[in-house]
Design a protein around this motif. Structure first.
Motif, PDB file in Angstrom:
ATOM      1  N   GLY A 105       0.819  -1.212   0.000  1.00 14.14           N
ATOM      2  CA  GLY A 105       0.000   0.000   0.000  1.00 14.14           C
ATOM      3  C   GLY A 105       0.852   1.261   0.000  1.00 14.14           C
TER       4      GLY A 105
ATOM      5  N   PHE B  24       0.925   4.294  -2.524  1.00 10.43           N
ATOM      6  CA  PHE B  24       0.788   5.665  -2.029  1.00 10.43           C
ATOM      7  C   PHE B  24       1.811   6.583  -2.687  1.00 10.43           C
ATOM      8  CE2 PHE B  24       1.555   9.026   1.135  1.00 10.43           C
ATOM      9  CZ  PHE B  24       0.266   9.442   1.381  1.00 10.43           C
TER      10      PHE B  24
ATOM     11  N   SER C 260      -4.453  16.446  -9.031  1.00 10.95           N
ATOM     12  CA  SER C 260      -4.819  15.065  -9.361  1.00 10.95           C
ATOM     13  C   SER C 260      -3.921  14.071  -8.630  1.00 10.95           C
ATOM     14  CB  SER C 260      -4.707  14.831 -10.870  1.00 10.95           C
ATOM     15  OG  SER C 260      -5.587  15.669 -11.563  1.00 10.95           O
TER      16      SER C 260
ATOM     17  N   ALA D  57      -4.871  14.004  -4.936  1.00 12.65           N
ATOM     18  CA  ALA D  57      -6.159  13.328  -4.748  1.00 12.65           C
ATOM     19  C   ALA D  57      -6.061  11.821  -4.951  1.00 12.65           C
ATOM     20  CB  ALA D  57      -7.198  13.909  -5.702  1.00 12.65           C
ATOM     21  N   SER D  58      -5.041  11.351  -5.653  1.00 15.62           N
ATOM     22  CA  SER D  58      -4.925   9.910  -5.919  1.00 15.62           C
ATOM     23  C   SER D  58      -4.075   9.176  -4.894  1.00 15.62           C
ATOM     24  CB  SER D  58      -4.346   9.688  -7.315  1.00 15.62           C
ATOM     25  OG  SER D  58      -2.995  10.075  -7.355  1.00 15.62           O
TER      26      SER D  58
ATOM     27  N   ILE E 147      -4.397   8.577  -1.431  1.00 16.56           N
ATOM     28  CA  ILE E 147      -5.134   7.666  -0.536  1.00 16.56           C
ATOM     29  C   ILE E 147      -5.799   6.539  -1.321  1.00 16.56           C
ATOM     30  CG2 ILE E 147      -6.984   7.498   1.178  1.00 16.56           C
ATOM     31  CD1 ILE E 147      -4.479   8.926   2.211  1.00 16.56           C
ATOM     32  N   PRO E 148      -6.480   6.817  -2.432  1.00 19.32           N
ATOM     33  CA  PRO E 148      -7.024   5.706  -3.214  1.00 19.32           C
ATOM     34  C   PRO E 148      -5.934   4.757  -3.725  1.00 19.32           C
ATOM     35  CG  PRO E 148      -8.105   7.721  -3.860  1.00 19.32           C
ATOM     36  CD  PRO E 148      -6.981   8.103  -2.947  1.00 19.32           C
ATOM     37  N   GLY E 149      -4.755   5.280  -4.033  1.00 20.86           N
ATOM     38  CA  GLY E 149      -3.645   4.427  -4.455  1.00 20.86           C
ATOM     39  C   GLY E 149      -3.221   3.481  -3.354  1.00 20.86           C
TER      40      GLY E 149
ATOM     41  N   MET F  78      -5.109   2.463  -0.819  1.00 20.14           N
ATOM     42  CA  MET F  78      -6.190   1.493  -0.589  1.00 20.14           C
ATOM     43  C   MET F  78      -6.238   0.431  -1.679  1.00 20.14           C
ATOM     44  SD  MET F  78      -9.160   4.003   1.040  1.00 20.14           S
ATOM     45  CE  MET F  78     -10.146   3.794  -0.353  1.00 20.14           C
ATOM     46  N   LEU F  79      -6.062   0.825  -2.925  1.00 22.51           N
ATOM     47  CA  LEU F  79      -6.092  -0.120  -4.035  1.00 22.51           C
ATOM     48  C   LEU F  79      -4.970  -1.137  -3.922  1.00 22.51           C
ATOM     49  CD1 LEU F  79      -7.252  -0.914  -6.850  1.00 22.51           C
ATOM     50  CD2 LEU F  79      -5.528   0.608  -7.811  1.00 22.51           C
TER      51      LEU F  79
END
Length: 89
Positions: free
Chosen positions: A12, A16, A54, A57-58, A60-62, A64-65
């Protein structure tokens, strides 16, 4: 199980850091490719700020993914190893 979670957390952290960099470079490349005003002297810097926003913003989703994909793969491997029939000795 703690080892699986630790491995997923490290993966993760890679997500991140890596995904925002890839997003930043991709948005910046697309901005320069399709907008002739990007990068010109006297421009407001909106293309660069859009790429930075961009990327931020990516993050935290990075994480988690990458965490979830690593966790699911590790749990699936563990279950597969546990359900494998053992050969008679």
């Amino acid at each position: 199980m703690a080892r699986i979670i630790a491995k997923a957390a490290l993966t993760g952290l890679v997500g991140f850091l890596v995904l925002p960099a890839v997003i930043f470079l991709g948005v910046l490349a697309l901005g320069y490719a399709f907008d002739p005003a990007c990068g010109t002297p006297g421009a407001s810097g909106g293309c660069e700020m859009g790429a930075a926003a961009s990327a931020i913003a990516s993050a935290i989703p990075g994480f988690m993914l990458f965490f979830l994909v690593s966790l699911l793969i590790s749990v699936r491997r563990r279950r597969k190893a546990e359900t494998r029939p053992r050969e008679p000795s």
